[in-house]
Motif scaffolding. Structure first.
Motif, PDB file in Angstrom:
ATOM      1  N   UNK A   1      -2.307  -0.632  -4.126  1.00  0.00           N
ATOM      2  CA  UNK A   1      -3.331   0.319  -3.708  1.00  0.00           C
ATOM      3  C   UNK A   1      -2.661   1.615  -3.267  1.00  0.00           C
ATOM      4  N   UNK A   2      -3.274   2.731  -3.629  1.00  0.00           N
ATOM      5  CA  UNK A   2      -2.854   4.042  -3.133  1.00  0.00           C
ATOM      6  C   UNK A   2      -3.933   4.522  -2.181  1.00  0.00           C
TER       7      UNK A   2
ATOM      8  N   UNK B   1      -0.379  -6.324   5.046  1.00  0.00           N
ATOM      9  CA  UNK B   1       0.234  -5.585   3.946  1.00  0.00           C
ATOM     10  C   UNK B   1       1.423  -4.766   4.417  1.00  0.00           C
ATOM     11  N   UNK B   2       2.270  -4.434   3.474  1.00  0.00           N
ATOM     12  CA  UNK B   2       3.382  -3.510   3.699  1.00  0.00           C
ATOM     13  C   UNK B   2       2.898  -2.121   3.297  1.00  0.00           C
ATOM     14  N   UNK B   3       3.385  -1.093   4.005  1.00  0.00           N
ATOM     15  CA  UNK B   3       3.018   0.286   3.672  1.00  0.00           C
ATOM     16  C   UNK B   3       4.264   1.047   3.234  1.00  0.00           C
ATOM     17  N   UNK B   4       4.111   1.795   2.167  1.00  0.00           N
ATOM     18  CA  UNK B   4       5.123   2.765   1.768  1.00  0.00           C
ATOM     19  C   UNK B   4       4.515   4.129   2.058  1.00  0.00           C
ATOM     20  N   UNK B   5       5.081   4.827   3.032  1.00  0.00           N
ATOM     21  CA  UNK B   5       4.607   6.171   3.388  1.00  0.00           C
ATOM     22  C   UNK B   5       5.363   7.169   2.529  1.00  0.00           C
ATOM     23  N   UNK B   6       4.644   7.997   1.806  1.00  0.00           N
ATOM     24  CA  UNK B   6       5.258   8.981   0.918  1.00  0.00           C
ATOM     25  C   UNK B   6       4.873  10.383   1.358  1.00  0.00           C
ATOM     26  N   UNK B   7       5.894  11.206   1.544  1.00  0.00           N
ATOM     27  CA  UNK B   7       5.699  12.612   1.885  1.00  0.00           C
ATOM     28  C   UNK B   7       6.464  13.429   0.841  1.00  0.00           C
ATOM     29  N   UNK B   8       5.729  14.241   0.077  1.00  0.00           N
ATOM     30  CA  UNK B   8       6.335  15.019  -1.007  1.00  0.00           C
ATOM     31  C   UNK B   8       6.382  16.489  -0.611  1.00  0.00           C
ATOM     32  N   UNK B   9       7.537  17.086  -0.849  1.00  0.00           N
ATOM     33  CA  UNK B   9       7.718  18.506  -0.555  1.00  0.00           C
ATOM     34  C   UNK B   9       7.830  19.284  -1.856  1.00  0.00           C
ATOM     35  N   UNK B  10       6.751  19.956  -2.216  1.00  0.00           N
ATOM     36  CA  UNK B  10       6.741  20.747  -3.443  1.00  0.00           C
ATOM     37  C   UNK B  10       7.586  22.006  -3.302  1.00  0.00           C
ATOM     38  N   UNK B  11       7.823  22.414  -2.060  1.00  0.00           N
ATOM     39  CA  UNK B  11       8.569  23.656  -1.848  1.00  0.00           C
ATOM     40  C   UNK B  11      10.075  23.480  -2.017  1.00  0.00           C
ATOM     41  N   UNK B  12      10.544  22.234  -2.028  1.00  0.00           N
ATOM     42  CA  UNK B  12      11.978  22.003  -2.202  1.00  0.00           C
ATOM     43  C   UNK B  12      12.375  22.312  -3.639  1.00  0.00           C
ATOM     44  N   UNK B  13      13.488  22.989  -3.799  1.00  0.00           N
ATOM     45  CA  UNK B  13      14.022  23.265  -5.128  1.00  0.00           C
ATOM     46  C   UNK B  13      14.865  22.080  -5.568  1.00  0.00           C
TER      47      UNK B  13
ATOM     48  N   UNK C   1       0.841  -1.196   0.000  1.00  0.00           N
ATOM     49  CA  UNK C   1       0.000   0.000   0.000  1.00  0.00           C
ATOM     50  C   UNK C   1       0.876   1.245   0.000  1.00  0.00           C
ATOM     51  N   UNK C   2       0.613   2.147  -0.925  1.00  0.00           N
ATOM     52  CA  UNK C   2       1.268   3.452  -0.900  1.00  0.00           C
ATOM     53  C   UNK C   2       0.326   4.414  -0.196  1.00  0.00           C
ATOM     54  N   UNK C   3       0.779   4.998   0.897  1.00  0.00           N
ATOM     55  CA  UNK C   3      -0.013   5.986   1.626  1.00  0.00           C
ATOM     56  C   UNK C   3       0.670   7.333   1.469  1.00  0.00           C
TER      57      UNK C   3
END
Length: 166
Positions: free
Chosen positions: A128-129, A48-60, A22-24
């Motif tokens: 699954x997302x 299930x295994x979880x992949x936790x994703x945190x995206x930073x749009x502010x990073x250059x 699972x991608x969370x």
């Protein structure tokens, strides 16, 4: 676009039961906290295994860093501090929701959230997302669409949208 509401309950249950990876996606706000809770619940239920994703749009990115007029070193240190804080918050959120016994990978990325979510789900062969939704809250959301809307419409992987509980 087909929503889970349009899928018969037996098929919906099979989709969830087959979700071994699972991608969370979370931006650590209230809406995405609900998604983390649901991801932990499903991971417990279906092993299930979880992949936790945190995206930073502010990073250059590296090219933008070079072109900026601020110190690259200072920005990199700031990004590192933000990243460490985000990882810490994710671990706390997982712990607070009794997810310590689940296999979880934490990924931090830079760039557009929707693009990263779709790309990471495909790269890691996720089944699954899970993503939170708090509706449209800016003019940009109305023009470009929300991250959730873009992911739902462009992902080849099933997406479970968890609304914010108000």
């Amino acid at each position: 676009m087909i929503s889970f509401a349009d899928i018969p309950k037996a098929i919906f249950s099979r989709i969830l039961a087959s979700a071994k990876k699972i991608l969370c996606a979370t931006d650590l706000n209230v809406a995405s906290s609900e998604a983390v809770i649901r991801a932990v619940q499903l991971a417990h239920q279906y092993n299930s295994k979880i992949i936790m994703l945190n995206v930073h749009e502010e990073f250059l990115n590296k090219n933008e860093l070079v072109m900026s007029r601020v110190s690259v070193e200072k920005l990199q240190k700031l990004y590192q501090t933000i990243s460490l804080k985000a990882k810490s918050e994710l671990r706390k959120l997982i712990h607070d929701n009794m997810g310590d016994d689940i296999e979880i990978d934490i990924l931090l990325k830079e760039g557009r959230a929707s693009e990263n979510i779709i790309c990471i789900a495909e790269q890691h062969n996720c089944d699954l997302i899970i993503i939170g939704s708090n509706g449209k809250d800016s003019i940009t959301d109305y023009i470009l669409g929300t991250t959730t809307n873009i992911v739902v419409n462009k992902s080849k992987v099933p997406v479970l949208v968890v609304p914010t509980i108000k």
